[in-house]
Design a protein around this motif. Structure first.
Motif, PDB file in Angstrom:
ATOM      1  N   GLY A   1      45.539  51.413  44.313  1.00  0.00           N
ATOM      2  CA  GLY A   1      45.655  50.037  44.745  1.00  0.00           C
ATOM      3  C   GLY A   1      46.648  49.911  45.876  1.00  0.00           C
TER       4      GLY A   1
ATOM      5  N   GLU B   1      55.017  43.705  44.261  1.00  0.00           N
ATOM      6  CA  GLU B   1      53.751  43.229  43.717  1.00  0.00           C
ATOM      7  C   GLU B   1      52.706  44.327  43.853  1.00  0.00           C
ATOM      8  OE1 GLU B   1      50.431  39.652  44.174  1.00  0.00           O
ATOM      9  OE2 GLU B   1      52.215  39.667  45.458  1.00  0.00           O
TER      10      GLU B   1
ATOM     11  N   ARG C   1      48.962  45.480  43.399  1.00  0.00           N
ATOM     12  CA  ARG C   1      47.582  44.982  43.279  1.00  0.00           C
ATOM     13  C   ARG C   1      46.711  46.172  42.886  1.00  0.00           C
ATOM     14  NH1 ARG C   1      49.160  43.267  48.549  1.00  0.00           N
ATOM     15  NH2 ARG C   1      50.091  41.175  48.524  1.00  0.00           N
TER      16      ARG C   1
ATOM     17  N   PRO D   1      47.327  44.237  37.650  1.00  0.00           N
ATOM     18  CA  PRO D   1      48.367  43.736  38.563  1.00  0.00           C
ATOM     19  C   PRO D   1      49.716  43.598  37.871  1.00  0.00           C
ATOM     20  CG  PRO D   1      46.343  42.465  38.774  1.00  0.00           C
ATOM     21  CD  PRO D   1      46.176  43.336  37.563  1.00  0.00           C
TER      22      PRO D   1
END
Length: 243
Positions: free
Chosen positions: A170, A184, A186, A190
């Motif tokens: 990701g 963060e 992804r 998540p």
């Protein structure tokens, strides 16, 4: 007089091998530290000295000071951290990479979902990390390659293996937030975290605002010097742990 050349050669070979082995053993210092093995380490990993033990701790967050005891216990691939201070008790899961250790911690009984990621930052900005979850002591591994941004802040392409052995891919976005950084991920699962960049390492706590983190330099005398914080913090605290 007739000599048996094959027998003589064998004897000479035995003597030479014995001398080499003796010299090799004799050159090793009995006080040479033994590196702690890691299931996720590779040939480029930093050597690790186990940090298990009982420490006297002092620390502060701004003008709020505390003191007490910290017990670190090696469990499977990671460490259990347990603080007993005049500000209460905390428990966490820790990771070590070379002379750096990081831990995600929470109030006793309140750390469900908390986790820690510790990265080693390469010269080209690539992040090579290990991860662990609160209450579990298996390690995950991750590599994040920067695709956009400058220095630490930016976008990364990530690939890794979680603590259950599942592979994933990701992206990761890192943004500045106060004294720390928002993370963060992804990925198929998540994740959002908050952490610190310190020298050639970065440490991130995930799992929610109940989760705090600390990152330590492991000194040559075995003491720990660190910073700590959490997603509710606007600044980082400091902590010293002495054996």
């Amino acid at each position: 007089m007739v000599f048996n050349l094959n027998g003589r050669s064998a004897i000479l070979h035995f003597v030479l091998v014995s001398l080499v082995i003796g010299i090799t053993i004799g050159c090793r210092s009995p006080s040479e530290p033994v590196a702690r093995p890691s299931p996720t380490s590779n040939s480029n990993s930093e050597p690790e000295r186990a940090i298990s033990g009982v420490y006297n701790v002092t620390g502060s967050m701004g003008t709020d000071e505390y003191s007490g005891m910290l017990t670190i216990t090696e469990q499977e691939d990671a460490y259990n951290f347990r603080w007993m201070t005049n500000k209460g008790s905390r428990i966490g899961v820790g990771i070590q990479m070379g002379n750096t250790a990081a831990v995600s911690f929470a109030r006793t009984g309140g750390g469900d979902g908390c986790g820690i990621v510790l990265y080693k930052i390469a010269a080209d900005g690539t992040l090579s990390g290990r991860s662990a979850r609160w209450g579990q002591y298996k390690l995950g591994a991750e590599e994040a390659v920067r695709t956009k941004g400058d220095r630490f802040i930016g976008e990364y392409s990530v690939s890794g293996t979680d603590i259950e052995g599942n592979e994933y891919k990701g992206t990761l976005a890192i943004k500045k937030n106060g004294e720390g950084y928002d993370f963060e991920w992804r990925t198929p699962k998540p994740v959002i975290g908050f952490g610190i960049w310190k020298g050639s390492h970065a440490a991130v706590s995930v799992g929610g605002t109940q989760c705090s983190f600390a990152v330590y330099d492991i000194l040559s005398n075995g003491n720990l010097e660190g910073n700590w914080g959490g997603q509710r913090s606007v600044e980082f605290g400091t902590e010293t742990a002495k054996q």
